[in-house]
Every structure is written in C-alpha cells, then in structure tokens.
Scaffold this active site. Sequence first.
Site, mmCIF file in Angstrom:
data_model
loop_
_atom_site.group_PDB
_atom_site.id
_atom_site.type_symbol
_atom_site.label_atom_id
_atom_site.label_comp_id
_atom_site.label_asym_id
_atom_site.label_seq_id
_atom_site.Cartn_x
_atom_site.Cartn_y
_atom_site.Cartn_z
ATOM 1 N N ASN A 11 1.073 -2.029 0.357
ATOM 2 C CA ASN A 11 -0.113 -0.244 -0.062
ATOM 3 C C ASN A 11 1.035 1.118 -0.081
ATOM 4 O O ASN A 11 1.309 1.768 1.288
ATOM 5 C CB ASN A 11 -0.808 0.203 1.481
ATOM 6 N N GLU A 99 -6.735 4.669 7.366
ATOM 7 C CA GLU A 99 -6.572 5.600 7.752
ATOM 8 C C GLU A 99 -8.637 6.468 6.922
ATOM 9 O O GLU A 99 -8.599 7.492 7.000
ATOM 10 C CB GLU A 99 -5.648 6.107 6.528
ATOM 11 N N GLU A 169 -5.064 -5.250 11.000
ATOM 12 C CA GLU A 169 -4.315 -4.459 10.933
ATOM 13 C C GLU A 169 -4.535 -2.955 12.035
ATOM 14 O O GLU A 169 -5.489 -2.535 12.203
ATOM 15 C CB GLU A 169 -4.591 -3.000 9.484
ATOM 16 N N GLY A 175 2.034 1.953 11.045
ATOM 17 C CA GLY A 175 2.963 3.316 10.549
ATOM 18 C C GLY A 175 4.003 3.651 11.981
ATOM 19 O O GLY A 175 4.993 4.102 11.568
ATOM 20 N N SER A 216 3.162 -2.114 10.557
ATOM 21 C CA SER A 216 4.516 -2.327 10.774
ATOM 22 C C SER A 216 5.391 -3.775 10.532
ATOM 23 O O SER A 216 6.609 -3.556 11.532
ATOM 24 C CB SER A 216 4.676 -1.785 11.950
ATOM 25 N N GLY A 238 4.861 1.439 4.846
ATOM 26 C CA GLY A 238 6.025 1.657 4.746
ATOM 27 C C GLY A 238 7.216 0.932 4.122
ATOM 28 O O GLY A 238 7.364 1.846 3.143
HETATM 29 P P1 PGA Z 1 2.740 0.295 7.815
HETATM 30 O O1 PGA Z 1 1.419 0.317 6.773
HETATM 31 O O2 PGA Z 1 3.647 -0.773 7.352
HETATM 32 O O3 PGA Z 1 3.775 1.438 7.256
HETATM 33 O O4 PGA Z 1 2.717 -0.088 9.122
HETATM 34 C C1 PGA Z 1 0.391 -0.260 7.366
HETATM 35 C C2 PGA Z 1 -0.799 0.127 6.585
HETATM 36 O O5 PGA Z 1 -1.267 0.917 6.139
HETATM 37 O O6 PGA Z 1 -1.565 -0.894 5.045
#
Ligand code: PGA
Length: 255
Positions: A11, A99, A169, A175, A216, A238
């Site tokens: 993503n 988000e 998630e 993040g 993460s 990320g």
């Molecule tokens: P992240 O994001 O790997 O940066 O924690 C995961 C996501 O939002 O799908």
Amino acid sequence: MDQLRPFIGGNWKMNLHLDQARDLARALIENLQQLHHADVVICPAFPYLAQVGVIIAESTIRLGAQDFYHQSNGAFTGEVSLSMLADVGADVVLVGHSERRHVLGESDATVNEKVLAALDADFDVILCVGETGEQRAQNHTEKIICGQLLRGLANVSPEQLSHVTIAYEPVWAIGTGNTATPNDAQNAHQLLRHTLKDQIAQGNAAPAVRIQYGGSVKPDNAVELIACEDVDGFLVGGASLNVDDFSQIVKATVS
Ligand code: PGA
C-alpha cells in the site's frame, strides 16, 4: 487445513512521485520474477495507476487501488469508479483501511457499500479491520474487529468470499514501528477466521479466505509473523516503498 497461498499487498498510500513509482515497479518485477509461491499486489496513488499498470502488465504483480467510489458513474466530483480502475488494469481494491475510517471518516455502512460494489464489478477485495490503541486498552479488540468484519461483509454471499481477503491491521501498529506480537496476531486472525466460518460462510468457504497481517511489517518481523498458522500474508505500508524491504517480506512468506 492446507496452507493458503500467501498474498502480500504493498500500500503505497499518498507517497512517491511518478518517476519513483515507475522505478519501484520496475525494480520489484526484477526482484520478484523468480518467485511463484505468492500473490503480490501493489497499490499506487490514483494518478500513477495507469503508468504503473503498463509497467507490471506482463508480470505476475497485480495492480490494486487504495480507494474508489461505489457508484458506477455520474455527478460525483473528485471520485473514481471501479470501471475506471478496470480500464487501467486494476483488479484488486483496498476497502476500509484505517486511514479511510479514522482520517477520512468512512463508516461501516460505506465500507459495506464499497465491498458489495467491488465484488459485483469482479474485483478482489482486501477488507481491512483493526482496533485502535484505546479500544485495545479497554479489551474491546474482539468486539471491534468482529463487528467491522461482519458489518463490512453484510450481504456478501459464501460464494463471493473467494474474492475477499481480510487484512487485520491494528491501528496502533500502523506506521508506528509497534508490530503486534505473533501471538496477538494469531489470536486475532483465528478469531476472524472462526467468525467468517460460523457467521458468513455457513461452515464452507471460510478456510480459503486469506487473512493478511498489517502494521509495521518489516523484513525482520515477517518471518515470525508468517509462521503463525492463520497469518496468510501481509499488507505493507512503509516497507513497501523500499524495493529491498518489500522483496524480503515477500520472500519471507516462502514456507
Ligand atoms: P505500515 O502500514 O506497514 O506502514 O505500518 C500498513 C498499512 O497501512 O497498510
């Protein structure tokens, strides 16, 4: 139960510019071309979908969109329809990312509308669920994730479930560098699988629904997370912006 084929999503969120998006797509093809054990989808920002789509068209990497509007066309300024996404080669969509829920205010009803529209348009859906840190501290994780799952999948038939992937998630892990422990991830995934089986699949298709972990995920935690029985892949934010990290995460899913 047999091991499900791993499914890893990148993503890219609202990141990268055109040159970077193209370079990343090309480098991923290069790095992942010998890997046939897993399904991989990348989700660039809308303006780059078409050009990234052309780059990956002949590869095994699939093109996904981070969002869309559930109506097929009309006076919806600023929105993008599923048929527009299909035109540029996308066949996977993320729905209900935290988000979108928490920053952009999407409700479970909106999430469900999108899930139904996407399945109807022959897209594969990655439905994201996850509790906030506060909900977790209050021991509401189970209630929250099962509620999001059931409301998100309302009126989805057992047959349509084969086009659904769930991404667990935890919001507090996205993040932040705070990954769920393998034990926490396994417990949540097992609960989601049982809920799918008992309440949606009526005992049939649920074991074949893949459940990704997201939050993460990095090369150094992917191996222990994928070792969990009910973790069938990852949704990566990320680390998906870095070709080596994302490739290592995909490679970690070889059983
Ligand atoms: P992240 O994001 O790997 O940066 O924690 C995961 C996501 O939002 O799908």
